[in-house]
Design a protein around this motif. Structure first.
Motif, PDB file in Angstrom:
ATOM      1  N   SER A  32       0.823  -1.214   0.000  1.00  0.00           N
ATOM      2  CA  SER A  32       0.000   0.000   0.000  1.00  0.00           C
ATOM      3  C   SER A  32       0.857   1.263   0.000  1.00  0.00           C
ATOM      4  N   LEU A  33       2.110   1.148   0.419  1.00  0.00           N
ATOM      5  CA  LEU A  33       2.972   2.327   0.433  1.00  0.00           C
ATOM      6  C   LEU A  33       3.373   2.756  -0.978  1.00  0.00           C
ATOM      7  N   THR A  34       3.780   1.791  -1.790  1.00  0.00           N
ATOM      8  CA  THR A  34       4.263   2.131  -3.134  1.00  0.00           C
ATOM      9  C   THR A  34       3.219   1.873  -4.208  1.00  0.00           C
ATOM     10  N   GLU A  36       2.693  -0.948  -5.422  1.00  0.00           N
ATOM     11  CA  GLU A  36       3.220  -2.021  -6.258  1.00  0.00           C
ATOM     12  C   GLU A  36       2.699  -3.390  -5.841  1.00  0.00           C
ATOM     13  N   VAL A  37       2.632  -4.301  -6.818  1.00  0.00           N
ATOM     14  CA  VAL A  37       2.393  -5.713  -6.509  1.00  0.00           C
ATOM     15  C   VAL A  37       3.742  -6.322  -6.136  1.00  0.00           C
TER      16      VAL A  37
END
Lengths: 354, 347
Positions: A32-34, A36-37
């Motif tokens: 959730s920060l970036t 990204e998966v």
């Protein structure tokens, strides 16, 4: 099993279960920060957290485009987790051996350069993989990402290996599934190692040679199962199938790659090239890489033919571009690269699949 | 000092004193070094995070990975930092270059990195040798995104974007600064010259005279020199986009390294830098000559009916990567395969 939707470290949310690597479970998760998966790995029951952390620390030392990057490591509750770069695709094993009987030398050159680059960076960071094989390399659908994963997995297997060595003298008589799967790619100094022996980066070079042989021929360089240590020990020469050099279009490139692979598979580890040498040799190879497509042969003439691609396009091929052990017949499944042409694109290389 | 976020321990190496703008820390969880980059204006954090996210999605090998974001208190101040991957290597201002292939490959990597950054919709704003590092495997990494604006190293640069000497001319002199990705293009070319020892002047850049780069750097490939001059154009719109600069540099790295396999029923030839021309003739049906110019294989002479992948051949035509040449329009015809390959330029 961690349920989808579970949040860990107030940051990673489990999306789905991907696979079990034998020593660890792998999940797809959202960071959730970036945004990204990422891949989330956690040791299976029976594995110690200490070894898992040790393997994470080893892989975290490497930063290279051809190695799946280690992003994070944390402990929560009694469990520990490794966050790694996620590759949207499959393993090299599934992308090649499962669907293509043998890869053409152009694809071989392309892959070997990338795997060797990943190894060179890890060896530079003084990390040896020690279990390099096609199932430990991740690729995306058009091979634009080629990344070695599971550095440090051998650390997880160390305990198992030490037990087997203590019991059997070395690894070669083991009935363990983990050992059996690794043997065809295993360097002699690993296979015959005694308690306390250190196995270094040279073992990865052997494995690189063995896996390239496997991808290019469809066969294991020293056979399977109990025959592997026997054949390795008697230094059985490699037997390259004739199709590698059977067509003028492919002979020079095939011969160049065969030369590199044979150097990697030298019994005496001191005589093998280091990863950077392999990179340099691969950088000299002349090849052409275009994404691979699948199709079915629709028409066969004297020296040419046509293919219907999986996207429905009509593709022309010339026999000189046909590579591999199997002949093309109407209905044969094929894998090829398409080049511009009029009125039809031209397939080169083209390989018949089983 | 206690651990930051319960895992990062400052090693004491900081590029700008105390709790400065860039601090090296040991990540206790993974026993590796990371860099903590301080964000001075908390209101900048969302923008910086958005840029980082855009860059992560590109998966460029020339951009440093964002690992974490931390907030903590230090000396009663609220501190926010981006936690970035630590790259071992050498900053380009510490390296000596001469106009050779290594230099050109370095430029190609920088240009590729910047073009990838631009493709993510991000403008770097402070491209200079000090913000570019070569790692231990020879990979170029670009640092310090979008931070120049808020964290100037001295008063002179505080109010404007970038570093004087590398800054594009359009950034000087106006109060409201609007700029495009072309400011990075200018800085890229200034960086390219600085790497060869041509240090910038500490002033607003002036227009360069056409041909002056090659005149000052005769060792430079003429095409590279022309490209650098175009990047230094006073008008942002006249500078080439970075993907084109990267493409040109990459193309030049392969000059004279291509090979073509020419296969007839009887024989296979190879064309390369030491054997550049082949003449093919079949009975009275036709003939052609193909010549390698260092980049492409082109048809230089032609008689009769010749087809390349079924398209009528013409003089000046560039050969396709893999094709079949047909000589003659009716049987007996000759078929010749023509396949181009080259080493891969890879960072």
């Amino acid at each position: 099993m961690i349920a989808p939707g579970t949040q860990l470290a107030s940051r990673y949310e489990i999306v789905s279960y991907i696979a079990s690597g034998g020593m660890q479970d792998v999940y797809k998760a959202n960071d959730s920060l970036t945004g990204e998966v990422v891949a989330l790995k956690t040791p299976q029951a029976g594995q110690t957290n200490k070894r898992f952390k040790q393997s994470a620390i080893l892989s975290a030392r490497i930063s290279n485009y051809n190695v799946a990057k280690t992003f994070d490591y944390f402990e929560e509750g009694n469990a520990c987790y490794l966050i790694e770069e996620y590759v949207d695709g499959t393993t090299l094993e599934a992308a090649t051996l499962d669907v293509i009987p043998q890869i053409d030398p152009h694809l071989a050159a392309y892959l070997m350069l990338r795997i060797a680059k990943g190894l060179a960076a890890s060896h530079q960071a003084q990390v040896a993989h020690r279990d390099l094989k096609p199932s430990n390399i991740l690729v995306d659908s058009n091979f634009s990402a080629v990344k070695i994963t599971d550095f440090g997995i051998a650390t997880l297997a160390d305990e198992l290996f030490e037990e087997i060595i203590a019991k059997n003298g070395d690894l070669t008589r083991s009935t363990s599934g983990t050992v059996k799967g690794a043997l065809p790619y295993m360097a002699p100094e690993m296979m015959f190692r005694k308690p306390g022996d250190l196995v270094g980066c040279e073992a990865d070079i052997w494995s690189l040679g063995a896996l390239m042989f496997r991808l290019m021929t469809g066969a294991y360089p020293f056979g399977e199962g109990m025959m592997v240590p026997v054949n390795v020990e008697k230094r059985q020469p490699l037997s390259w199938p004739r199709f590698l050099t059977g067509k003028a279009q492919y002979t020079p490139l095939s011969n160049s790659i065969i030369g590199i692979v044979e150097k990697c598979l030298v019994y005496d580890k001191a005589q093998r090239p280091v990863a950077l040498d392999v990179v340099r040799s691969c950088e000299e190879l002349c090849f052409h890489f275009a994404p691979r497509e699948f199709g079915v042969v629709s028409e066969v003439k004297w020296s040419t033919g046509f293919v219907t691609s999986s996207r429905g396009a009509k593709i022309f091929y010339h026999n000189d571009s046909l590579y591999g052990a199997a002949p093309a017949k109407v209905g044969s499944k094929v894998v090829f690269s398409a080049h511009n042409g009029t009125p039809f694109p031209r397939a080169h290389p083209i390989v018949v699949c089983p | 000092m206690p651990l930051i976020a319960n895992r990062y321990e400052p090693t004491g190496n900081a590029s700008w004193g105390g709790m400065g703008e860039l601090n090296e820390c040991e990540d206790r969880n993974l026993s590796r070094k990371v860099m903590l980059k301080r964000v001075f204006k908390p209101s900048d954090l969302p923008r910086l995070l958005d840029e980082q996210k855009a860059l992560i999605r590109l998966r460029s090998k020339h951009v440093v990975q964002l690992l974490d974001v931390v907030s903590f208190k230090w000396n009663n101040q609220d501190i926010r930092c981006l936690v970035l991957e630590h790259i071992q290597g050498t900053d380009l201002d510490k390296l000596n270059f001469k106009a050779d292939e290594d230099y050109q490959k370095t430029l190609w990597q920088i240009a590729t990195g910047i073009s990838e950054i631009h493709a993510a919709g991000v403008i770097h704003r402070d491209i200079k040798p000090q913000n570019i590092r070569r790692d231990q495997n020879g990979i170029i990494k670009i640092f310090d995104f979008g931070l120049a604006r808020e964290a100037g190293k001295d008063d002179k640069t505080k109010s404007i974007t970038g570093t004087i000497g590398y800054m594009a001319p359009e950034l000087f002199g106006t109060k409201t600064i609007s700029f495009t990705a072309a400011i990075d293009t200018f800085s890229f070319a200034r960086t390219a010259l600085a790497l060869l020892g041509v240090q910038p002047h500490n002033e607003k850049p002036k227009a360069i005279v056409a041909g002056s780069v090659i005149a000052a750097q005769p060792g430079l490939n003429a095409e590279v020199a022309r490209t650098l001059e175009a990047c230094l154009d006073m008008s942002p719109a006249a500078r080439p986009p970075m993907f084109e600069v990267a493409k040109l540099l990459g193309r030049d790295l392969l000059r004279d390294k291509h090979r073509a396999r020419v296969g007839t029923q009887k024989q296979a030839y190879e064309l390369n830098a030491s054997k550049r021309t082949v003449n093919l003739t079949f009975k009275n049906q036709g003939s052609l000559s193909i010549r390698y110019d260092g980049y492409d294989f082109k048809i230089t002479a032609l008689t009769g009916n010749v087809y390349v992948n079924n398209t009528k051949a013409s003089v000046g035509m560039t050969m396709l990567s893999a094709c079949v040449i047909t000589i003659g329009s009716a049987a007996p015809r000759a078929f010749v395969t023509f396949d181009i390959s080259n080493p891969e330029v890879m960072a």
